[in-house]
Write a protein that holds these residues in place. Structure first.
Motif, PDB file in Angstrom:
ATOM      1  N   GLY A 191       0.805  -1.223   0.000  1.00  0.00           N
ATOM      2  CA  GLY A 191       0.000   0.000   0.000  1.00  0.00           C
ATOM      3  C   GLY A 191       0.835   1.269   0.000  1.00  0.00           C
ATOM      4  O   GLY A 191       0.384   2.326   0.427  1.00  0.00           O
ATOM      5  N   THR A 192       2.060   1.181  -0.498  1.00  0.00           N
ATOM      6  CA  THR A 192       2.971   2.325  -0.514  1.00  0.00           C
ATOM      7  C   THR A 192       2.575   3.287  -1.628  1.00  0.00           C
ATOM      8  O   THR A 192       2.479   2.886  -2.789  1.00  0.00           O
ATOM      9  CB  THR A 192       4.424   1.856  -0.744  1.00  0.00           C
ATOM     10  OG1 THR A 192       4.745   0.877   0.243  1.00  0.00           O
ATOM     11  CG2 THR A 192       5.401   3.013  -0.668  1.00  0.00           C
ATOM     12  N   PRO A 193       2.339   4.563  -1.295  1.00  0.00           N
ATOM     13  CA  PRO A 193       2.004   5.554  -2.322  1.00  0.00           C
ATOM     14  C   PRO A 193       3.166   5.776  -3.299  1.00  0.00           C
ATOM     15  O   PRO A 193       4.336   5.594  -2.945  1.00  0.00           O
ATOM     16  CB  PRO A 193       1.731   6.835  -1.530  1.00  0.00           C
ATOM     17  CG  PRO A 193       1.501   6.388  -0.128  1.00  0.00           C
ATOM     18  CD  PRO A 193       2.300   5.129   0.053  1.00  0.00           C
ATOM     19  N   ILE A 194       2.843   6.191  -4.497  1.00  0.00           N
ATOM     20  CA  ILE A 194       3.826   6.424  -5.552  1.00  0.00           C
ATOM     21  C   ILE A 194       4.938   7.356  -5.081  1.00  0.00           C
ATOM     22  O   ILE A 194       6.118   7.091  -5.299  1.00  0.00           O
ATOM     23  CB  ILE A 194       3.151   7.021  -6.818  1.00  0.00           C
ATOM     24  CG1 ILE A 194       2.067   6.085  -7.367  1.00  0.00           C
ATOM     25  CG2 ILE A 194       4.184   7.373  -7.886  1.00  0.00           C
ATOM     26  CD1 ILE A 194       2.556   4.740  -7.815  1.00  0.00           C
ATOM     27  N   ARG A 195       4.585   8.457  -4.439  1.00  0.00           N
ATOM     28  CA  ARG A 195       5.593   9.440  -4.008  1.00  0.00           C
ATOM     29  C   ARG A 195       6.570   8.854  -2.994  1.00  0.00           C
ATOM     30  O   ARG A 195       7.708   9.285  -2.916  1.00  0.00           O
ATOM     31  CB  ARG A 195       4.947  10.698  -3.435  1.00  0.00           C
ATOM     32  CG  ARG A 195       4.374  11.599  -4.485  1.00  0.00           C
ATOM     33  CD  ARG A 195       5.476  12.217  -5.297  1.00  0.00           C
ATOM     34  NE  ARG A 195       4.898  12.991  -6.382  1.00  0.00           N
ATOM     35  CZ  ARG A 195       5.562  13.378  -7.434  1.00  0.00           C
ATOM     36  NH1 ARG A 195       6.828  13.089  -7.564  1.00  0.00           N
ATOM     37  NH2 ARG A 195       4.978  14.059  -8.372  1.00  0.00           N
ATOM     38  N   GLU A 196       6.139   7.886  -2.210  1.00  0.00           N
ATOM     39  CA  GLU A 196       7.069   7.250  -1.277  1.00  0.00           C
ATOM     40  C   GLU A 196       8.040   6.338  -2.016  1.00  0.00           C
ATOM     41  O   GLU A 196       9.118   6.044  -1.505  1.00  0.00           O
ATOM     42  CB  GLU A 196       6.316   6.477  -0.197  1.00  0.00           C
ATOM     43  CG  GLU A 196       5.690   7.379   0.838  1.00  0.00           C
ATOM     44  CD  GLU A 196       5.082   6.608   1.995  1.00  0.00           C
ATOM     45  OE1 GLU A 196       5.620   5.542   2.362  1.00  0.00           O
ATOM     46  OE2 GLU A 196       4.069   7.084   2.528  1.00  0.00           O
ATOM     47  N   ILE A 197       7.670   5.901  -3.186  1.00  0.00           N
ATOM     48  CA  ILE A 197       8.554   5.060  -3.993  1.00  0.00           C
ATOM     49  C   ILE A 197       9.558   5.921  -4.745  1.00  0.00           C
ATOM     50  O   ILE A 197      10.765   5.713  -4.646  1.00  0.00           O
ATOM     51  CB  ILE A 197       7.752   4.212  -5.007  1.00  0.00           C
ATOM     52  CG1 ILE A 197       6.703   3.357  -4.297  1.00  0.00           C
ATOM     53  CG2 ILE A 197       8.701   3.346  -5.845  1.00  0.00           C
ATOM     54  CD1 ILE A 197       5.665   2.760  -5.231  1.00  0.00           C
TER      55      ILE A 197
ATOM     56  N   ARG B 111       0.747  12.561 -12.440  1.00  0.00           N
ATOM     57  CA  ARG B 111      -0.572  12.019 -12.728  1.00  0.00           C
ATOM     58  C   ARG B 111      -0.803  10.716 -11.946  1.00  0.00           C
ATOM     59  O   ARG B 111      -1.849  10.520 -11.349  1.00  0.00           O
ATOM     60  CB  ARG B 111      -0.729  11.779 -14.236  1.00  0.00           C
ATOM     61  CG  ARG B 111      -2.097  11.255 -14.641  1.00  0.00           C
ATOM     62  CD  ARG B 111      -2.294  11.244 -16.159  1.00  0.00           C
ATOM     63  NE  ARG B 111      -1.194  10.679 -16.901  1.00  0.00           N
ATOM     64  CZ  ARG B 111      -1.092   9.387 -17.238  1.00  0.00           C
ATOM     65  NH1 ARG B 111      -2.035   8.543 -16.893  1.00  0.00           N
ATOM     66  NH2 ARG B 111      -0.064   8.965 -17.941  1.00  0.00           N
ATOM     67  N   ALA B 112       0.202   9.851 -11.932  1.00  0.00           N
ATOM     68  CA  ALA B 112       0.086   8.582 -11.204  1.00  0.00           C
ATOM     69  C   ALA B 112      -0.090   8.822  -9.703  1.00  0.00           C
ATOM     70  O   ALA B 112      -0.887   8.159  -9.052  1.00  0.00           O
ATOM     71  CB  ALA B 112       1.309   7.696 -11.458  1.00  0.00           C
ATOM     72  N   ALA B 113       0.652   9.775  -9.172  1.00  0.00           N
ATOM     73  CA  ALA B 113       0.538  10.082  -7.742  1.00  0.00           C
ATOM     74  C   ALA B 113      -0.838  10.648  -7.438  1.00  0.00           C
ATOM     75  O   ALA B 113      -1.407  10.364  -6.378  1.00  0.00           O
ATOM     76  CB  ALA B 113       1.634  11.070  -7.333  1.00  0.00           C
ATOM     77  N   GLY B 114      -1.403  11.401  -8.371  1.00  0.00           N
ATOM     78  CA  GLY B 114      -2.760  11.910  -8.195  1.00  0.00           C
ATOM     79  C   GLY B 114      -3.775  10.784  -8.200  1.00  0.00           C
ATOM     80  O   GLY B 114      -4.714  10.775  -7.401  1.00  0.00           O
ATOM     81  N   GLU B 115      -3.585   9.812  -9.092  1.00  0.00           N
ATOM     82  CA  GLU B 115      -4.472   8.630  -9.123  1.00  0.00           C
ATOM     83  C   GLU B 115      -4.352   7.855  -7.825  1.00  0.00           C
ATOM     84  O   GLU B 115      -5.335   7.360  -7.295  1.00  0.00           O
ATOM     85  CB  GLU B 115      -4.091   7.708 -10.295  1.00  0.00           C
ATOM     86  CG  GLU B 115      -4.405   8.265 -11.657  1.00  0.00           C
ATOM     87  CD  GLU B 115      -3.833   7.414 -12.790  1.00  0.00           C
ATOM     88  OE1 GLU B 115      -3.203   6.375 -12.522  1.00  0.00           O
ATOM     89  OE2 GLU B 115      -4.014   7.814 -13.951  1.00  0.00           O
ATOM     90  N   ASP B 116      -3.138   7.764  -7.328  1.00  0.00           N
ATOM     91  CA  ASP B 116      -2.858   7.035  -6.087  1.00  0.00           C
ATOM     92  C   ASP B 116      -3.582   7.684  -4.907  1.00  0.00           C
ATOM     93  O   ASP B 116      -4.068   7.009  -4.014  1.00  0.00           O
ATOM     94  CB  ASP B 116      -1.335   7.075  -5.852  1.00  0.00           C
ATOM     95  CG  ASP B 116      -0.858   5.994  -4.919  1.00  0.00           C
ATOM     96  OD1 ASP B 116      -1.421   4.876  -4.945  1.00  0.00           O
ATOM     97  OD2 ASP B 116       0.106   6.253  -4.176  1.00  0.00           O
ATOM     98  N   ALA B 117      -3.671   9.005  -4.936  1.00  0.00           N
ATOM     99  CA  ALA B 117      -4.306   9.748  -3.853  1.00  0.00           C
ATOM    100  C   ALA B 117      -5.808   9.882  -4.074  1.00  0.00           C
ATOM    101  O   ALA B 117      -6.502  10.517  -3.281  1.00  0.00           O
ATOM    102  CB  ALA B 117      -3.671  11.125  -3.726  1.00  0.00           C
TER     103      ALA B 117
END
Length: 124
Positions: free
Chosen positions: A74-80, A116-122
């Motif tokens: 469940g790690t958000p994109i920005r943490e990766i 965009r991916a981080a926005g989808e993640d959030a």
């Protein structure tokens, strides 16, 4: 051409192709945000692809491993990838090759795609 030479040639041509297809199948199974991020990184990595087929295949397999585990945790994109996806990818690729020339346009596209991916993640 000897049988050994033929075998080596076939494995160079077929082996990496099978590995690529397996990698793409793994990416397809990721959650949408993680898949979007991996596909953006993949496009960017094409500028760095090592000439050695095994190194190239390993690089993409390791990318899939990282995002599969992150999705499972469940790690958000920005943490990766952090705040600078270009820095993340350039550090990642140093394990596999000396890298190549990356135009500014490719850097901007990667940054925009990760945003965009981080926005989808959030859930945005």
């Amino acid at each position: 051409m000897s049988d050994t030479e033929k075998s080596g040639l076939i494995s160079k041509l077929i082996g990496p192709k099978k590995r690529w297809k397996a990698y793409k199948a793994r990416v397809k199974e990721l959650p949408e945000s993680h898949r979007t991020a991996v596909e953006a990184i993949e496009r960017y990595l094409m500028h760095f692809v090592p000439t050695d087929a095994d190194s190239s295949a390993s690089m993409f397999e390791d990318l899939a491993d990282l995002f599969e585990q992150s999705a499972a945790d469940g790690t958000p994109i920005r943490e990766i990838v952090g705040e600078d996806p270009v820095e993340f990818v350039e550090a990642f690729v140093q394990n596999y090759s000396e890298g190549g020339y990356v135009p500014a346009r490719a850097r901007k596209r990667l940054t925009d795609d990760i945003e965009r991916a981080a926005g989808e993640d959030a859930g945005e």
